[in-house]
Design an enzyme around this catalytic site. Structure first.
Site, PDB file in Angstrom:
ATOM      1  N   SER A  42       0.617  -1.354   0.092  1.00 44.11           N
ATOM      2  CA  SER A  42      -0.088   0.281   0.007  1.00 44.11           C
ATOM      3  C   SER A  42       0.943   1.293  -0.166  1.00 44.11           C
ATOM      4  O   SER A  42       0.552   2.116  -0.558  1.00 44.11           O
ATOM      5  CB  SER A  42      -0.882  -0.023   1.303  1.00 44.11           C
ATOM      6  N   HIS A  87      -2.032  -8.898   2.129  1.00 40.30           N
ATOM      7  CA  HIS A  87      -1.595  -7.584   2.625  1.00 40.30           C
ATOM      8  C   HIS A  87      -2.867  -7.167   3.653  1.00 40.30           C
ATOM      9  O   HIS A  87      -3.036  -8.043   4.525  1.00 40.30           O
ATOM     10  CB  HIS A  87      -1.541  -6.485   1.680  1.00 40.30           C
ATOM     11  N   HIS A 123       5.689 -12.352   7.668  1.00 41.62           N
ATOM     12  CA  HIS A 123       5.909 -11.248   7.219  1.00 41.62           C
ATOM     13  C   HIS A 123       7.084 -11.177   6.436  1.00 41.62           C
ATOM     14  O   HIS A 123       7.936 -11.941   6.545  1.00 41.62           O
ATOM     15  CB  HIS A 123       6.197 -10.329   8.375  1.00 41.62           C
ATOM     16  N   ARG A 135       3.132  -4.727  16.940  1.00 36.48           N
ATOM     17  CA  ARG A 135       1.644  -4.401  16.738  1.00 36.48           C
ATOM     18  C   ARG A 135       0.746  -5.263  17.193  1.00 36.48           C
ATOM     19  O   ARG A 135      -0.233  -5.149  17.751  1.00 36.48           O
ATOM     20  CB  ARG A 135       1.415  -3.826  15.394  1.00 36.48           C
ATOM     21  N   ASP A 165      -2.243  -8.099  11.661  1.00 39.58           N
ATOM     22  CA  ASP A 165      -3.558  -8.779  11.333  1.00 39.58           C
ATOM     23  C   ASP A 165      -4.278  -9.862  12.296  1.00 39.58           C
ATOM     24  O   ASP A 165      -5.301 -10.242  12.328  1.00 39.58           O
ATOM     25  CB  ASP A 165      -3.783  -8.995   9.745  1.00 39.58           C
TER      26      ASP A 165
HETATM   27  N1  CMX Z   1       0.872 -19.786   5.899  1.00 40.96           N
HETATM   28  C1  CMX Z   1       1.248 -20.782   5.072  1.00 40.96           C
HETATM   29  N2  CMX Z   1       2.499 -20.583   4.228  1.00 40.96           N
HETATM   30  C2  CMX Z   1       3.217 -19.501   4.385  1.00 40.96           C
HETATM   31  C3  CMX Z   1       2.694 -18.435   5.168  1.00 40.96           C
HETATM   32  C4  CMX Z   1       1.806 -18.561   6.089  1.00 40.96           C
HETATM   33  N3  CMX Z   1       1.046 -17.808   7.088  1.00 40.96           N
HETATM   34  N4  CMX Z   1       3.586 -17.603   5.281  1.00 40.96           N
HETATM   35  C5  CMX Z   1       4.547 -17.618   4.256  1.00 40.96           C
HETATM   36  N5  CMX Z   1       4.129 -18.622   3.766  1.00 40.96           N
HETATM   37  C6  CMX Z   1       4.852 -19.704   2.717  1.00 40.96           C
HETATM   38  C7  CMX Z   1       4.932 -18.771   1.527  1.00 40.96           C
HETATM   39  O1  CMX Z   1       3.533 -18.874   0.818  1.00 40.96           O
HETATM   40  C8  CMX Z   1       5.915 -19.352   0.523  1.00 40.96           C
HETATM   41  O2  CMX Z   1       5.496 -20.510   0.012  1.00 40.96           O
HETATM   42  P1  CMX Z   1       5.983 -21.012  -1.263  1.00 40.96           P
HETATM   43  O3  CMX Z   1       7.593 -20.821  -1.094  1.00 40.96           O
HETATM   44  O4  CMX Z   1       5.457 -22.450  -1.487  1.00 40.96           O
HETATM   45  O5  CMX Z   1       5.565 -19.954  -2.449  1.00 40.96           O
HETATM   46  C9  CMX Z   1       7.072 -19.708   1.679  1.00 40.96           C
HETATM   47  O6  CMX Z   1       6.278 -19.660   2.904  1.00 40.96           O
HETATM   48  C10 CMX Z   1       8.061 -18.515   1.992  1.00 40.96           C
HETATM   49  O7  CMX Z   1       7.450 -17.305   2.244  1.00 40.96           O
HETATM   50  P2  CMX Z   1       8.363 -16.196   3.171  1.00 40.96           P
HETATM   51  O8  CMX Z   1       9.363 -15.729   2.298  1.00 40.96           O
HETATM   52  O9  CMX Z   1       8.357 -16.701   4.304  1.00 40.96           O
HETATM   53  O10 CMX Z   1       7.110 -15.072   2.853  1.00 40.96           O
HETATM   54  P3  CMX Z   1       6.788 -14.056   1.809  1.00 40.96           P
HETATM   55  O11 CMX Z   1       7.798 -12.596   2.197  1.00 40.96           O
HETATM   56  O12 CMX Z   1       6.713 -14.448   0.474  1.00 40.96           O
HETATM   57  O13 CMX Z   1       5.356 -13.566   2.175  1.00 40.96           O
HETATM   58  C11 CMX Z   1       3.593 -12.984   3.496  1.00 40.96           C
HETATM   59  C12 CMX Z   1       5.158 -12.781   3.388  1.00 40.96           C
HETATM   60  C13 CMX Z   1       2.825 -11.805   4.611  1.00 40.96           C
HETATM   61  C14 CMX Z   1       2.847 -12.408   2.147  1.00 40.96           C
HETATM   62  C15 CMX Z   1       3.262 -14.520   3.925  1.00 40.96           C
HETATM   63  O14 CMX Z   1       3.928 -14.745   5.294  1.00 40.96           O
HETATM   64  C16 CMX Z   1       1.551 -14.727   3.676  1.00 40.96           C
HETATM   65  O15 CMX Z   1       1.034 -14.962   2.938  1.00 40.96           O
HETATM   66  N6  CMX Z   1       1.060 -14.691   5.450  1.00 40.96           N
HETATM   67  C17 CMX Z   1      -0.458 -14.876   5.255  1.00 40.96           C
HETATM   68  C18 CMX Z   1      -1.077 -13.635   4.943  1.00 40.96           C
HETATM   69  C19 CMX Z   1      -0.890 -12.469   6.003  1.00 40.96           C
HETATM   70  O16 CMX Z   1      -1.094 -12.544   7.233  1.00 40.96           O
HETATM   71  N7  CMX Z   1      -0.540 -11.555   5.272  1.00 40.96           N
HETATM   72  C20 CMX Z   1      -0.719  -9.930   6.186  1.00 40.96           C
HETATM   73  C21 CMX Z   1       0.706  -9.476   6.395  1.00 40.96           C
HETATM   74  C22 CMX Z   1       0.526  -7.990   7.112  1.00 40.96           C
HETATM   75  C23 CMX Z   1       0.034  -7.026   6.219  1.00 40.96           C
HETATM   76  O17 CMX Z   1       0.666  -6.668   5.268  1.00 40.96           O
HETATM   77  O18 CMX Z   1      -0.903  -6.716   6.691  1.00 40.96           O
END
Ligand code: CMX
Length: 441
Positions: free
Chosen positions: A241, A271, A318, A327, A373
């Site tokens: 964002s 996000h 994250h 937070r 979140d």
């Molecule tokens: N549950 C399951 N799998 C997860 C995970 C979770 N909570 N968090 C990361 N992973 C997975 C990723 O999908 C990725 O899988 P692949 O290699 O199969 O594609 C792997 O673990 C590595 O990911 P990462 O490098 O640890 O995390 P990223 O930087 O790529 O992604 C984020 C970060 C937030 C998108 C991810 O942790 C996620 O999808 N979390 C759940 C959604 C969420 O809570 N988002 C809110 C974030 C805060 C905000 O912006 O408001």
């Protein structure tokens, strides 16, 4: 706005001189290197942006102009008899770079009250959308309809000088921040409360008035809104964002267009939409298990089921943080103070004990800890705000403080059009064979 503009301009002049000197002496210094993997993986870890309002450290968490969340909870002015910081204060801090006095915060509150009028056509545009429309779509549509009011767009059309851009940008930022609670509350009451609206209360602060217009007058909910609006305000510049707002703003799109672009990004489930996904996921778990307070064993099994279906556990992980989000901790503290026996809040805490070891055991997740979140929805449900599709709108109202303070800085520091170089895989292959250069100019 006189004092605020004067203070901002003085800091901007000083910062411009510092940056000029810094670039003169160190402009060619390398800040890092970029690997091929990084450009295929969402540019993760590449330092490529300047965002003055806050800085995220993987271990320490977010700092706003150098202050951590616990420090801000202690130092920022509060509402009369209030326990939580007023978000006006964090906005002042991000904009002016110094902690505000009580008087400064009252001044921002009064400016926002004066500028909060929303023209009728905005409500008509929202009303034209079917009731089934997601609240974030209604919200961004409302912001777009409000773009008719942009001072910057008008000033640019008349031919404003580059050095003066920051001023109508700041006017737009203040107008927009002032009007967002009204738009958010209108959407909430239209969609969930029979289209019965509540007029603003001119005696309340910005977050308190949002709570009031939504129909939540309990002091606990008002305190929660002040905390919520403070802690969601900014998370440095690279998140979707903030980055989208900054990117679109770099084309000199006005703050309405830029903020709307950023909020379209906030509406993504990876996000800001994660806050609705967390509560949806917990509600589904409770329904499936037939209990309001699942045991840790039951939660563990449900988490494994979610993962086996190829889904993410919402609220965990994250891109930058490598610890429990401060937070999350601030909200946990609020829960312990105001509602320690609430079964939903207790479930959030039980999930916090169960999920990290499971995510760690997968071996691929860089951060198994909860983000902001993971907690917010449970606190809102406690006060009766069960309509979880609305949660990201609250996040968006708060995030306006950070991304719009940043836009003021972007223009005051004269940041140019953002335009990174991209490549094709074909070009990468040729480059690896030594047949083509893929560096930008
Ligand atoms: N549950 C399951 N799998 C997860 C995970 C979770 N909570 N968090 C990361 N992973 C997975 C990723 O999908 C990725 O899988 P692949 O290699 O199969 O594609 C792997 O673990 C590595 O990911 P990462 O490098 O640890 O995390 P990223 O930087 O790529 O992604 C984020 C970060 C937030 C998108 C991810 O942790 C996620 O999808 N979390 C759940 C959604 C969420 O809570 N988002 C809110 C974030 C805060 C905000 O912006 O408001």
């Amino acid at each position: 706005m006189g004092i605020l503009k004067e203070r901002f301009k003085a800091k901007a002049d000083a910062d411009n001189a510092t940056i000029k000197e810094l670039l003169k002496n160190h402009g060619t210094k390398k800040i890092g290197e970029v690997t091929l993997s990084q450009i295929y993986q969402g540019m993760r870890g590449i330092t490529g942006l300047v965002s003055e309002t806050s800085l995220l450290d993987a271990q320490d968490g977010i700092r706003f102009r150098g202050y951590s969340i616990p420090e801000l909870q202690a130092k920022l002015p509060k509402a009369p008899n209030g326990t939580e910081p007023l978000p006006e204060g964090i906005f002042y801090l991000m904009l002016v770079g110094e902690l505000p006095t009580e008087e400064d915060v009252q001044y921002i509150t009064s400016v926002l009250q004066r500028r909060s009028h929303v023209p009728n056509h905005v409500f008509s545009v929202i009303d034209a959308l079917p009731l089934s429309t997601h609240p974030m779509t209604m919200f961004v549509t409302g912001v777009m309809a409000l773009q008719t009011e942009s001072n910057f767009a008008k000033a640019y059309a008349k031919g404003i000088s580059k050095k003066d851009y920051w001023e109508p940008i700041m006017d737009d930022a203040m107008d927009l921040i002032a009007r967002l609670p009204r738009i958010a509350a209108y959407i909430y009451r239209r969609k969930y409360k029979n289209n019965e609206h509540i007029e603003p209360n001119g005696l309340l602060d910005w977050a308190g008035n949002l709570a009031y217009m939504m129909g939540y007058e309990q002091p606990g909910f008002m305190a929660l809104m002040r905390l919520y609006m403070t802690i969601h305000a900014d998370h440095e510049g690279g998140n979707v964002s903030a980055h989208a707002t900054h990117l679109v703003g770099s084309a000199l799109s006005d703050p309405y267009l830029s903020y709307a672009a950023g909020m379209n990004g906030l509406a993504g489930p990876l996000h800001g939409l994660a806050n609705q996904e967390v509560i949806k996921w917990i509600f589904e778990m409770r329904k499936e298990l037939g209990t309001d307070l699942p045991t840790k064993e039951q939660i563990g099994e449900y988490v494994k089921k979610t993962l086996s279906e190829g889904k993410v556990v919402p609220g965990y992980g994250h891109a930058v943080l490598r610890r429990t989000d401060p937070r999350f901790e601030a909200q946990m503290e609020f829960g312990k103070k105001h509602m320690p026996d609430d079964p939903l809040v207790q479930t959030v805490w039980n999930i916090y004990e169960v999920v990290p070891p499971i995510l760690k055991s997968l071996g691929k997740i860089k951060n198994p800890w909860p983000n902001v979140d993971a907690h917010s929805g449970a606190l809102l449900v406690h006060y009766g705000l069960v309509e979880y599709e609305f949660y990201t709108v609250l996040f968006a109202v708060s995030r306006a403080l950070g991304v719009l303070a940043n836009l003021c800085w972007d223009r005051a520091l004269g940041f140019p059009l953002e335009r990174p170089k991209s490549v094709t895989t074909r070009a990468v292959k040729l480059w690896l064979e030594g047949k083509e250069e893929i560096w930008g100019d």
